[in-house]
Design a protein around this motif. Structure first.
Motif, PDB file in Angstrom:
ATOM      1  N   ALA A   1       0.845  -1.192   0.000  1.00 16.65           N
ATOM      2  CA  ALA A   1       0.000   0.000   0.000  1.00 16.65           C
ATOM      3  C   ALA A   1       0.882   1.243   0.000  1.00 16.65           C
ATOM      4  N   GLN A   2       0.381   2.251  -0.667  1.00 16.30           N
ATOM      5  CA  GLN A   2       1.131   3.501  -0.709  1.00 16.30           C
ATOM      6  C   GLN A   2       0.794   4.340   0.514  1.00 16.30           C
ATOM      7  N   SER A   3       1.802   5.060   1.009  1.00 19.49           N
ATOM      8  CA  SER A   3       1.576   5.914   2.168  1.00 19.49           C
ATOM      9  C   SER A   3       2.551   7.072   2.153  1.00 19.49           C
ATOM     10  N   VAL A   4       2.260   8.079   2.931  1.00 22.54           N
ATOM     11  CA  VAL A   4       3.159   9.215   3.111  1.00 22.54           C
ATOM     12  C   VAL A   4       3.308   9.474   4.600  1.00 22.54           C
ATOM     13  N   THR A   5       4.486   9.944   4.978  1.00 19.92           N
ATOM     14  CA  THR A   5       4.773  10.284   6.368  1.00 19.92           C
ATOM     15  C   THR A   5       5.267  11.716   6.428  1.00 19.92           C
ATOM     16  N   GLN A   6       4.547  12.551   7.158  1.00 20.69           N
ATOM     17  CA  GLN A   6       4.991  13.917   7.354  1.00 20.69           C
ATOM     18  C   GLN A   6       5.781  13.939   8.654  1.00 20.69           C
ATOM     19  N   LEU A   7       6.998  14.387   8.560  1.00 16.84           N
ATOM     20  CA  LEU A   7       7.945  14.199   9.648  1.00 16.84           C
ATOM     21  C   LEU A   7       7.776  15.190  10.788  1.00 16.84           C
ATOM     22  N   ASP A   8       7.069  16.285  10.544  1.00 15.04           N
ATOM     23  CA  ASP A   8       6.878  17.297  11.580  1.00 15.04           C
ATOM     24  C   ASP A   8       5.399  17.624  11.706  1.00 15.04           C
ATOM     25  N   SER A   9       4.892  17.615  12.925  1.00 15.70           N
ATOM     26  CA  SER A   9       3.486  17.978  13.097  1.00 15.70           C
ATOM     27  C   SER A   9       3.315  19.494  13.172  1.00 15.70           C
ATOM     28  N   HIS A  10       4.353  20.186  13.650  1.00 18.27           N
ATOM     29  CA  HIS A  10       4.327  21.641  13.752  1.00 18.27           C
ATOM     30  C   HIS A  10       5.670  22.197  13.274  1.00 18.27           C
ATOM     31  N   VAL A  11       5.608  23.279  12.507  1.00 18.90           N
ATOM     32  CA  VAL A  11       6.812  23.997  12.101  1.00 18.90           C
ATOM     33  C   VAL A  11       6.554  25.483  12.322  1.00 18.90           C
TER      34      VAL A  11
ATOM     35  N   TYR B   1      -0.664  21.916   6.201  1.00 21.20           N
ATOM     36  CA  TYR B   1      -0.202  21.412   4.913  1.00 21.20           C
ATOM     37  C   TYR B   1      -0.211  19.884   4.926  1.00 21.20           C
ATOM     38  N   PHE B   2      -0.737  19.315   3.848  1.00 22.10           N
ATOM     39  CA  PHE B   2      -0.858  17.863   3.751  1.00 22.10           C
ATOM     40  C   PHE B   2      -0.089  17.340   2.545  1.00 22.10           C
ATOM     41  N   CYS B   3       0.746  16.352   2.798  1.00 26.41           N
ATOM     42  CA  CYS B   3       1.400  15.609   1.731  1.00 26.41           C
ATOM     43  C   CYS B   3       0.483  14.440   1.387  1.00 26.41           C
ATOM     44  N   VAL B   4       0.301  14.185   0.097  1.00 27.52           N
ATOM     45  CA  VAL B   4      -0.723  13.233  -0.337  1.00 27.52           C
ATOM     46  C   VAL B   4      -0.174  12.353  -1.446  1.00 27.52           C
ATOM     47  N   VAL B   5      -0.514  11.072  -1.406  1.00 26.07           N
ATOM     48  CA  VAL B   5      -0.159  10.152  -2.487  1.00 26.07           C
ATOM     49  C   VAL B   5      -1.442   9.636  -3.115  1.00 26.07           C
ATOM     50  N   ARG B   6      -1.424   9.530  -4.420  1.00 31.53           N
ATOM     51  CA  ARG B   6      -2.601   9.056  -5.131  1.00 31.53           C
ATOM     52  C   ARG B   6      -2.392   7.611  -5.554  1.00 31.53           C
ATOM     53  N   THR B   7      -3.399   6.806  -5.346  1.00 35.41           N
ATOM     54  CA  THR B   7      -3.382   5.402  -5.762  1.00 35.41           C
ATOM     55  C   THR B   7      -4.404   5.211  -6.864  1.00 35.41           C
ATOM     56  N   ASP B   8      -3.947   4.710  -8.000  1.00 37.76           N
ATOM     57  CA  ASP B   8      -4.863   4.407  -9.103  1.00 37.76           C
ATOM     58  C   ASP B   8      -4.987   2.902  -9.265  1.00 37.76           C
ATOM     59  N   THR B   9      -6.218   2.419  -9.318  1.00 38.88           N
ATOM     60  CA  THR B   9      -6.444   0.984  -9.505  1.00 38.88           C
ATOM     61  C   THR B   9      -7.443   0.801 -10.639  1.00 38.88           C
ATOM     62  N   GLY B  10      -6.939   0.771 -11.830  1.00 41.96           N
ATOM     63  CA  GLY B  10      -7.815   0.562 -12.977  1.00 41.96           C
ATOM     64  C   GLY B  10      -8.731   1.745 -13.215  1.00 41.96           C
ATOM     65  N   THR B  11      -9.967   1.632 -12.780  1.00 39.75           N
ATOM     66  CA  THR B  11     -10.934   2.697 -13.031  1.00 39.75           C
ATOM     67  C   THR B  11     -11.246   3.495 -11.771  1.00 39.75           C
ATOM     68  N   ALA B  12     -10.412   3.361 -10.753  1.00 39.95           N
ATOM     69  CA  ALA B  12     -10.674   4.095  -9.519  1.00 39.95           C
ATOM     70  C   ALA B  12      -9.411   4.767  -9.029  1.00 39.95           C
ATOM     71  N   SER B  13      -9.583   5.746  -8.202  1.00 34.47           N
ATOM     72  CA  SER B  13      -8.431   6.401  -7.608  1.00 34.47           C
ATOM     73  C   SER B  13      -8.799   6.887  -6.223  1.00 34.47           C
ATOM     74  N   LYS B  14      -7.791   7.012  -5.377  1.00 38.54           N
ATOM     75  CA  LYS B  14      -8.044   7.596  -4.070  1.00 38.54           C
ATOM     76  C   LYS B  14      -6.794   8.312  -3.603  1.00 38.54           C
ATOM     77  N   LEU B  15      -6.994   9.305  -2.776  1.00 43.36           N
ATOM     78  CA  LEU B  15      -5.896  10.050  -2.186  1.00 43.36           C
ATOM     79  C   LEU B  15      -5.689   9.566  -0.753  1.00 43.36           C
ATOM     80  N   THR B  16      -4.428   9.353  -0.402  1.00 49.09           N
ATOM     81  CA  THR B  16      -4.066   9.019   0.969  1.00 49.09           C
ATOM     82  C   THR B  16      -3.285  10.186   1.536  1.00 49.09           C
ATOM     83  N   PHE B  17      -3.801  10.762   2.622  1.00 48.86           N
ATOM     84  CA  PHE B  17      -3.229  11.964   3.199  1.00 48.86           C
ATOM     85  C   PHE B  17      -2.259  11.634   4.314  1.00 48.86           C
TER      86      PHE B  17
END
Lengths: 114, 115
Positions: free
Chosen positions: B1-11, B89-105
């Motif tokens: 599964a695709q994921s993103v990790t934001q390393l700082d909660s506050h800057v 601010y949100f870093c986001v990865v998009r997952t495409d599966t054939g005819t569908a897509s979703k964003l993971t924040f």
């Protein structure tokens, strides 16, 4: 203004109740997405519709359901509400579901369950 | 599964100083990555997107991000912060599966800009 509209802006209800959130996508967009933003879960994808058909499901509870109508607007139905359902619910829309394109987000509906 | 990790909660930065918001991704193939911004009581707005073209991506409001495959990173930068940049601010990865897509924040980074 993204062109995506959501109603109502705020909703306050009690546990056990049922509510309907409405989303109108940008003109020409065929895909509609629903997201939930809560303090403990962050921003989560719930479900996607494309031209009236369900295309993808995320972390959507069985108590929740959605549909997209022929005029492309979408509704998210939340039933048997619990305190933990309090959140900001976003709708987004995009033109295609297959291409690498942008999702445009609405302003959200803030749901408070008391 | 695709994921993103934001390393700082506050800057927190001073106005006029550089901004760096860090994001690492996990993906088994070349991902589509995005940065979104959310101002208080507002919806989400796309800042920029990476879709395997140029590795340095320029966005709106002077923001840019560099895709580094070797480091699996997609950090967001801006040379000089402005008070109006204060937001989540949100870093986001998009997952495409054939005819569908979703964003993971990612979990978000709250940027504070001080005078």
């Amino acid at each position: 203004d993204s062109g995506v509209t959501q109603t109502p802006k705020h909703l306050i209800t009690a546990t056990g109740q049922r509510v309907t959130l409405r989303c109108s996508p940008r003109s020409g967009d065929l895909s509609v997405y629903w997201y939930q933003q809560s303090l403990d879960q962050g921003l989560q994808f719930l479900i996607q519709y494309y031209n009236g058909e369900e295309r993808a499901k995320g972390n959507i509870l069985e108590r929740f359901s959605a549909q997209q109508f022929p005029d492309l607007h979408s509704e998210l139905n939340l039933s048997s509400l619990e305190l933990g359902d309090s959140a900001l619910y976003f709708c987004a829309s995009s033109v295609w579901d297959r291409e690498i394109d942008e999702q445009f987000f609405g302003p959200g509906t803030r749901l408070t369950v008391l | 599964a695709q994921s993103v990790t934001q390393l700082d909660s506050h800057v927190s930065v001073s106005e006029g100083t550089p901004v760096l918001l860090r994001c690492n991704y996990s993906s088994s193939y070349s991902p589509s990555l995005f940065w979104y911004v959310q101002h208080p009581n507002k919806g989400l707005q796309l800042l920029l997107k990476y879709t395997s073209a140029a590795t340095l991506v320029k966005g709106i409001n002077g923001f840019e991000a560099e895709f580094k495959k070797s480091e699996t990173s997609f950090h967001l930068t801006k040379p000089s912060a402005h008070m109006s940049d204060a937001a989540e601010y949100f870093c986001v990865v998009r997952t495409d599966t054939g005819t569908a897509s979703k964003l993971t924040f990612g979990t978000g980074t709250r940027l504070q800009v001080t005078l």
